[in-house]
Design a protein around this motif. Structure first.
Motif, PDB file in Angstrom:
ATOM      1  N   GLN A   1       0.829  -1.193   0.000  1.00 36.94           N
ATOM      2  CA  GLN A   1       0.000   0.000   0.000  1.00 36.94           C
ATOM      3  C   GLN A   1       0.867   1.248   0.000  1.00 36.94           C
ATOM      4  OE1 GLN A   1      -3.116   0.656  -0.243  1.00 36.94           O
ATOM      5  NE2 GLN A   1      -4.287  -1.176   0.293  1.00 36.94           N
ATOM      6  N   VAL A   2       0.368   2.274  -0.637  1.00 40.47           N
ATOM      7  CA  VAL A   2       1.008   3.586  -0.632  1.00 40.47           C
ATOM      8  C   VAL A   2      -0.009   4.584  -0.099  1.00 40.47           C
ATOM      9  CG1 VAL A   2       2.000   5.422  -2.031  1.00 40.47           C
ATOM     10  CG2 VAL A   2       2.516   3.025  -2.566  1.00 40.47           C
ATOM     11  N   GLN A   3       0.404   5.362   0.876  1.00 39.73           N
ATOM     12  CA  GLN A   3      -0.444   6.421   1.398  1.00 39.73           C
ATOM     13  C   GLN A   3       0.038   7.763   0.851  1.00 39.73           C
ATOM     14  OE1 GLN A   3       1.049   4.103   3.783  1.00 39.73           O
ATOM     15  NE2 GLN A   3      -0.747   2.864   3.250  1.00 39.73           N
ATOM     16  N   LEU A   4      -0.904   8.556   0.393  1.00 36.06           N
ATOM     17  CA  LEU A   4      -0.587   9.849  -0.215  1.00 36.06           C
ATOM     18  C   LEU A   4      -1.322  10.947   0.548  1.00 36.06           C
ATOM     19  CD1 LEU A   4      -1.047   8.822  -3.959  1.00 36.06           C
ATOM     20  CD2 LEU A   4       1.084   8.910  -2.661  1.00 36.06           C
ATOM     21  N   VAL A   5      -0.585  11.974   0.947  1.00 34.46           N
ATOM     22  CA  VAL A   5      -1.178  13.077   1.692  1.00 34.46           C
ATOM     23  C   VAL A   5      -0.795  14.394   1.020  1.00 34.46           C
ATOM     24  CG1 VAL A   5      -1.351  14.257   3.896  1.00 34.46           C
ATOM     25  CG2 VAL A   5      -1.096  11.756   3.836  1.00 34.46           C
ATOM     26  N   GLU A   6      -1.801  15.097   0.530  1.00 37.41           N
ATOM     27  CA  GLU A   6      -1.574  16.374  -0.128  1.00 37.41           C
ATOM     28  C   GLU A   6      -1.582  17.524   0.883  1.00 37.41           C
ATOM     29  OE1 GLU A   6      -4.366  13.948  -2.915  1.00 37.41           O
ATOM     30  OE2 GLU A   6      -4.181  14.373  -0.774  1.00 37.41           O
ATOM     31  N   SER A   7      -0.882  18.580   0.518  1.00 35.95           N
ATOM     32  CA  SER A   7      -0.902  19.811   1.311  1.00 35.95           C
ATOM     33  C   SER A   7      -0.589  20.977   0.388  1.00 35.95           C
ATOM     34  CB  SER A   7       0.104  19.742   2.457  1.00 35.95           C
ATOM     35  OG  SER A   7       1.415  19.602   1.955  1.00 35.95           O
ATOM     36  N   GLY A   8      -0.828  22.188   0.895  1.00 34.34           N
ATOM     37  CA  GLY A   8      -0.463  23.379   0.145  1.00 34.34           C
ATOM     38  C   GLY A   8      -1.610  24.102  -0.515  1.00 34.34           C
ATOM     39  N   GLY A   9      -2.792  23.538  -0.441  1.00 34.83           N
ATOM     40  CA  GLY A   9      -3.932  24.220  -1.022  1.00 34.83           C
ATOM     41  C   GLY A   9      -4.315  25.449  -0.221  1.00 34.83           C
ATOM     42  N   GLY A  10      -5.210  26.254  -0.798  1.00 35.73           N
ATOM     43  CA  GLY A  10      -5.657  27.442  -0.099  1.00 35.73           C
ATOM     44  C   GLY A  10      -6.334  28.408  -1.037  1.00 35.73           C
ATOM     45  N   LEU A  11      -6.504  29.619  -0.558  1.00 37.40           N
ATOM     46  CA  LEU A  11      -7.159  30.683  -1.320  1.00 37.40           C
ATOM     47  C   LEU A  11      -6.097  31.613  -1.903  1.00 37.40           C
ATOM     48  CD1 LEU A  11      -9.723  32.276  -2.140  1.00 37.40           C
ATOM     49  CD2 LEU A  11      -9.554  33.440   0.073  1.00 37.40           C
ATOM     50  N   VAL A  12      -6.205  31.886  -3.187  1.00 34.91           N
ATOM     51  CA  VAL A  12      -5.242  32.756  -3.851  1.00 34.91           C
ATOM     52  C   VAL A  12      -5.988  33.598  -4.880  1.00 34.91           C
ATOM     53  CG1 VAL A  12      -4.680  31.034  -5.614  1.00 34.91           C
ATOM     54  CG2 VAL A  12      -2.995  32.788  -5.028  1.00 34.91           C
ATOM     55  N   GLN A  13      -5.463  34.765  -5.153  1.00 32.16           N
ATOM     56  CA  GLN A  13      -6.088  35.633  -6.147  1.00 32.16           C
ATOM     57  C   GLN A  13      -5.674  35.234  -7.558  1.00 32.16           C
ATOM     58  OE1 GLN A  13      -5.008  39.646  -4.960  1.00 32.16           O
ATOM     59  NE2 GLN A  13      -6.901  39.847  -3.794  1.00 32.16           N
ATOM     60  N   GLU A  89     -10.771  29.393 -13.135  1.00 32.01           N
ATOM     61  CA  GLU A  89     -11.147  28.039 -13.584  1.00 32.01           C
ATOM     62  C   GLU A  89     -10.202  26.947 -13.069  1.00 32.01           C
ATOM     63  OE1 GLU A  89     -10.758  30.766 -15.489  1.00 32.01           O
ATOM     64  OE2 GLU A  89      -9.841  30.261 -17.434  1.00 32.01           O
ATOM     65  N   ASP A  90      -9.136  27.330 -12.381  1.00 31.07           N
ATOM     66  CA  ASP A  90      -8.274  26.346 -11.734  1.00 31.07           C
ATOM     67  C   ASP A  90      -8.815  25.935 -10.363  1.00 31.07           C
ATOM     68  OD1 ASP A  90      -5.488  28.188 -12.998  1.00 31.07           O
ATOM     69  OD2 ASP A  90      -6.264  26.282 -13.781  1.00 31.07           O
ATOM     70  N   THR A  91      -9.868  26.593  -9.911  1.00 34.81           N
ATOM     71  CA  THR A  91     -10.469  26.246  -8.631  1.00 34.81           C
ATOM     72  C   THR A  91     -10.960  24.808  -8.659  1.00 34.81           C
ATOM     73  OG1 THR A  91     -11.123  28.513  -8.128  1.00 34.81           O
ATOM     74  CG2 THR A  91     -12.376  26.745  -7.067  1.00 34.81           C
ATOM     75  N   ALA A  92     -10.489  24.013  -7.696  1.00 32.88           N
ATOM     76  CA  ALA A  92     -10.828  22.596  -7.668  1.00 32.88           C
ATOM     77  C   ALA A  92     -10.192  21.955  -6.447  1.00 32.88           C
ATOM     78  CB  ALA A  92     -10.320  21.891  -8.929  1.00 32.88           C
ATOM     79  N   VAL A  93     -10.601  20.738  -6.185  1.00 30.57           N
ATOM     80  CA  VAL A  93      -9.868  19.884  -5.265  1.00 30.57           C
ATOM     81  C   VAL A  93      -8.802  19.155  -6.082  1.00 30.57           C
ATOM     82  CG1 VAL A  93      -9.969  17.951  -3.666  1.00 30.57           C
ATOM     83  CG2 VAL A  93     -11.855  19.601  -3.744  1.00 30.57           C
ATOM     84  N   GLY A 116      -6.982  14.675  -1.281  1.00 32.62           N
ATOM     85  CA  GLY A 116      -7.189  15.941  -1.959  1.00 32.62           C
ATOM     86  C   GLY A 116      -6.923  17.155  -1.097  1.00 32.62           C
ATOM     87  N   THR A 117      -6.625  18.255  -1.791  1.00 35.74           N
ATOM     88  CA  THR A 117      -6.457  19.547  -1.142  1.00 35.74           C
ATOM     89  C   THR A 117      -7.160  20.590  -2.002  1.00 35.74           C
ATOM     90  OG1 THR A 117      -4.831  21.090  -0.195  1.00 35.74           O
ATOM     91  CG2 THR A 117      -4.220  20.034  -2.259  1.00 35.74           C
ATOM     92  N   LEU A 118      -7.870  21.498  -1.350  1.00 32.58           N
ATOM     93  CA  LEU A 118      -8.704  22.453  -2.068  1.00 32.58           C
ATOM     94  C   LEU A 118      -7.904  23.689  -2.464  1.00 32.58           C
ATOM     95  CD1 LEU A 118     -11.496  23.433  -3.066  1.00 32.58           C
ATOM     96  CD2 LEU A 118     -11.867  24.324  -0.747  1.00 32.58           C
ATOM     97  N   VAL A 119      -8.013  24.052  -3.728  1.00 32.28           N
ATOM     98  CA  VAL A 119      -7.435  25.286  -4.242  1.00 32.28           C
ATOM     99  C   VAL A 119      -8.582  26.174  -4.723  1.00 32.28           C
ATOM    100  CG1 VAL A 119      -6.024  26.313  -6.055  1.00 32.28           C
ATOM    101  CG2 VAL A 119      -5.265  24.214  -4.915  1.00 32.28           C
ATOM    102  N   THR A 120      -8.629  27.368  -4.187  1.00 28.26           N
ATOM    103  CA  THR A 120      -9.665  28.318  -4.585  1.00 28.26           C
ATOM    104  C   THR A 120      -8.985  29.566  -5.138  1.00 28.26           C
ATOM    105  OG1 THR A 120     -11.140  27.507  -2.848  1.00 28.26           O
ATOM    106  CG2 THR A 120     -11.674  29.626  -3.857  1.00 28.26           C
TER     107      THR A 120
END
Length: 123
Positions: A1-13, A89-93, A116-120
């Protein structure tokens, strides 16, 4: 098994930048081609970028070419997605993904997913 953990998402202009990270644990990270996908609200999950085990032959969706860069550091079991010139339009998980072998093959099966990590991106 491989576990994957994303980070770094957030709100940006619009026009801004973010760097996503995906930390892997479990089996030998360098055995796997790695990629990023995204899913916007009300849309299907779509491919963003993929890279071979060595970091070579990066592949991108047309919508992000020239703006996003995928890279990896096998010494720290991490794959990155540098996102520049962000658009609304790049807003997504954004999801990190691992294929079953060392070479990224378009539309091939994904063996492991992160949560997943949310990018807004605000207009």
């Amino acid at each position: 098994q491989v576990q994957l953990v994303e980070s770094g998402g957030g709100l940006v202009q619009t026009g801004g930048a973010l760097r996503l990270s995906c930390a892997a644990s479990g089996r030998t990270f360098s055995n796997y081609a790695m990629g990023w996908f995204r899913q916007a609200p009300g849309k299907e999950r779509e491919f963003v970028a993929g890279v071979n085990w060595s970091g070579g032959n990066p592949q991108y969706a047309d919508s992000v070419k020239g703006r996003f860069t995928i890279s990896r550091d096998n010494a720290v079991n991490t794959v990155y997605l540098q996102m520049n010139s962000l658009k609304a339009e790049d807003t997504a998980v954004y999801y990190c993904a691992a294929q079953g072998g060392p070479w990224w093959i378009p539309r091939d099966a994904i063996y492991y997913w992160g949560k997943g990590t949310l990018v807004t991106v605000s207009p």
